[in-house]
Design an enzyme around this catalytic site. Structure first.
Site, PDB file in Angstrom:
ATOM      1  N   ASP A 265       0.859  -1.184   0.000  1.00  0.00           N
ATOM      2  CA  ASP A 265       0.000   0.000   0.000  1.00  0.00           C
ATOM      3  C   ASP A 265       0.896   1.236   0.000  1.00  0.00           C
ATOM      4  OD1 ASP A 265       1.022   0.135   2.540  1.00  0.00           O
ATOM      5  OD2 ASP A 265      -0.903   0.131   3.560  1.00  0.00           O
ATOM      6  N   SER A 266       0.305   2.413  -0.097  1.00  0.00           N
ATOM      7  CA  SER A 266       1.109   3.630  -0.246  1.00  0.00           C
ATOM      8  C   SER A 266       1.573   4.181   1.092  1.00  0.00           C
ATOM      9  CB  SER A 266       0.281   4.698  -0.946  1.00  0.00           C
ATOM     10  OG  SER A 266      -0.760   5.126  -0.083  1.00  0.00           O
TER      11      SER A 266
ATOM     12  N   CYS B 238      -8.537 -28.101  11.087  1.00  0.00           N
ATOM     13  CA  CYS B 238      -9.808 -28.816  11.203  1.00  0.00           C
ATOM     14  C   CYS B 238      -9.606 -30.328  11.095  1.00  0.00           C
ATOM     15  CB  CYS B 238     -10.784 -28.322  10.146  1.00  0.00           C
ATOM     16  SG  CYS B 238     -11.291 -26.616  10.452  1.00  0.00           S
TER      17      CYS B 238
ATOM     18  N   HIS C  80      -6.699 -21.445   9.874  1.00  0.00           N
ATOM     19  CA  HIS C  80      -8.055 -21.827   9.470  1.00  0.00           C
ATOM     20  C   HIS C  80      -8.780 -20.683   8.770  1.00  0.00           C
ATOM     21  CE1 HIS C  80     -12.164 -23.133   9.352  1.00  0.00           C
ATOM     22  NE2 HIS C  80     -12.452 -21.960   9.881  1.00  0.00           N
TER      23      HIS C  80
ATOM     24  N   ASP D 204      -8.392  -6.948  -0.165  1.00  0.00           N
ATOM     25  CA  ASP D 204      -7.507  -7.313   0.943  1.00  0.00           C
ATOM     26  C   ASP D 204      -8.245  -6.978   2.218  1.00  0.00           C
ATOM     27  OD1 ASP D 204      -6.940  -4.269   0.549  1.00  0.00           O
ATOM     28  OD2 ASP D 204      -6.150  -4.735   2.522  1.00  0.00           O
TER      29      ASP D 204
ATOM     30  N   GLN E  53     -11.162   7.836  -4.982  1.00  0.00           N
ATOM     31  CA  GLN E  53     -11.761   8.283  -3.722  1.00  0.00           C
ATOM     32  C   GLN E  53     -13.124   8.913  -4.049  1.00  0.00           C
ATOM     33  OE1 GLN E  53     -10.910   7.798  -0.577  1.00  0.00           O
ATOM     34  NE2 GLN E  53      -8.906   6.822  -0.854  1.00  0.00           N
TER      35      GLN E  53
ATOM     36  N   CYS F 165      -8.724 -27.790   6.070  1.00  0.00           N
ATOM     37  CA  CYS F 165      -7.428 -27.287   6.538  1.00  0.00           C
ATOM     38  C   CYS F 165      -6.826 -28.220   7.580  1.00  0.00           C
ATOM     39  CB  CYS F 165      -7.549 -25.854   7.055  1.00  0.00           C
ATOM     40  SG  CYS F 165      -8.001 -25.694   8.787  1.00  0.00           S
TER      41      CYS F 165
ATOM     42  N   CYS G 186     -14.364 -27.957   6.405  1.00  0.00           N
ATOM     43  CA  CYS G 186     -13.080 -27.356   6.037  1.00  0.00           C
ATOM     44  C   CYS G 186     -11.998 -28.426   5.894  1.00  0.00           C
ATOM     45  CB  CYS G 186     -12.671 -26.333   7.095  1.00  0.00           C
ATOM     46  SG  CYS G 186     -11.081 -25.547   6.782  1.00  0.00           S
TER      47      CYS G 186
ATOM     48  N   GLY H 255      -0.431   5.714   2.921  1.00  0.00           N
ATOM     49  CA  GLY H 255      -1.409   6.769   3.184  1.00  0.00           C
ATOM     50  C   GLY H 255      -2.427   6.383   4.244  1.00  0.00           C
ATOM     51  N   PHE H 256      -3.019   5.215   4.065  1.00  0.00           N
ATOM     52  CA  PHE H 256      -4.080   4.818   4.989  1.00  0.00           C
ATOM     53  C   PHE H 256      -3.575   4.754   6.425  1.00  0.00           C
ATOM     54  CE2 PHE H 256      -6.783   1.739   7.209  1.00  0.00           C
ATOM     55  CZ  PHE H 256      -8.009   2.353   7.022  1.00  0.00           C
TER      56      PHE H 256
HETATM   57 ZN    ZN Z   1     -10.199 -25.264   8.896  1.00  0.00          ZN
END
Ligand code: ZN
Length: 370
Positions: A60-61, A312, A338, A269, A192, A309, A307, A63-64
């Site tokens: 990112d710049s 899990c 997860h 994001d 913006q 993963c 799930c 800025g935020f």
């Molecule tokens: Zn999971």
């Protein structure tokens, strides 16, 4: 895109991110500039090499983050004066400085320096802020065009892909691990315009006129109702070209990212999956759950039966709850793994549905329960 704020997606090693199928992660310019410092990262070959991540990166710049430092910052036409949250030292981010830092960090995609307009704000204030973001976008682009070959991996790239008669155009060389053009970066502009649809359209039109590799929609998810977020995204998307990536910054819940993708958004994001995980909030196919809840104390079931993963597959809700309430570091790592899997699976399902040509109907239905 998982958020890797300070050169790390908190609590998750890079090999796990690869296993999870993360194609691109974010780095934050503000944090990396303050620590370890962009010149150190440049000298070490850039952020990819520093953090051992060969896949795509976006910064990112800054800025935020500096706008979030209310009380510690002062905005002028030149840029933003701010104090470090680490040691109170004074710094100045200008569009030129932000791009200089982002070139040193060497992410594949970098962002123009913008002002994230506060919310709520009067219309006149929103316009003024939007106009400054447009001037800053131009300054960002001008600086980038004259320094874009200073990216830390350019030299290595040129030696690996030497200019030959067949290969004189840099566009013919593949980017770092992405199959994208190299050896320079892609600069995105940011729309913006606060919560005014007409200003959003105007901001989009004038940003597109400048010509960027991709376009982001910023300044959303700042406390406005969701219907307004949707309206602002729709207004900008009317104008943003279909043949360039369209990126909504800082969103959202799983059902929201599906909805935005259905509208035509390509990239998003959010810190939510990782930050929520560290606070024990987990996203599952059965909805959100808070792992510290007493009802999980003797629950031997998996976190999410749907799930696939590692967490899990191996651990029970009871154990995850125990780790969390005991403040064991493993809790953050497992919960984050997860949640990232859930988000990345959600987007994989979106891409699959798009490839089948069947998107808005069934898929929205499936995910909206979360
Ligand atoms: Zn999971």
């Amino acid at each position: 895109m998982p958020c890797g704020t300070a050169g790390t997606v908190k609590a998750v090693p890079q090999d796990i991110l690869e296993e999870l199928g993360a194609q691109i992660i974010l780095g934050n310019t503000y944090h990396l500039y303050l620590r370890p410092g962009h010149e150190i990262v440049r000298n070490l070959g850039g952020l990819h090499r520093f953090m051992s991540w060969e896949r795509a990166l976006l910064t990112d710049s800054g800025g935020f983050q500096v706008f979030s430092l209310s009380g510690l910052r002062k905005v002028t036409e030149q840029g933003v004066h701010f104090r470090s949250h680490l040691d109170g030292t004074s710094h100045l981010f200008t569009p030129e400085r932000s791009i200089e830092i982002q070139i040193a960090l060497g992410a594949d995609i970098i962002m123009a320096f913008d002002e994230c307009t506060e919310h709520p704000a009067e219309r006149s204030r929103v316009r003024e802020s939007m106009e400054m973001t447009l001037r800053w976008a131009r300054r960002s682009k001008v600086y980038f065009e004259s320094h874009k070959n200073e990216v830390p991996w350019a030299e290595k790239w040129n030696s690996e892909f030497p200019n030959t008669e067949q290969n004189t155009e840099i566009q013919l060389k593949p980017g770092p691990g992405t199959g994208q053009p190299g050896p320079t970066q892609a600069l995105f502009g940011i729309v913006q315009g606060g919560m005014h649809a007409d200003l959003r359209r105007e901001s989009a039109e004038r940003t597109v006129e400048m010509g960027f590799a991709g376009y982001a929609i910023g300044g959303l998810s700042v406390g406005e109702p969701r219907a307004q977020t949707l309206e602002m995204i729709a207004a900008a998307l009317e104008v943003l070209p279909l043949d360039r990536p369209r990126y909504v910054m800082g969103v959202g819940y799983p059902d929201e990212i599906v909805q935005y993708a259905a509208m035509g958004v390509d990239m998003m994001d959010c810190v939510l999956p990782t930050r929520a995980a560290r606070h024990g909030l987990l996203f599952t196919s059965e909805g959100r759950l808070n792992i510290k809840n007493l009802r999980f104390a003797q629950d031997l079931g998996p976190l999410d039966p749907q799930c696939g993963c590692k967490v899990c597959a191996r651990y029970s809700r009871a154990y995850l709850r125990h780790l969390f309430v005991s403040r064991e570091p493993l809790a953050g790592a497992l919960n984050t793994l997860h949640n990232l899997r859930f988000y990345l699976d959600t987007m994989r399902a979106v891409r699959h549905a798009i490839s089948l040509g069947d998107f808005s109907g069934t898929l929205l239905g499936r995910v909206s329960m979360t």
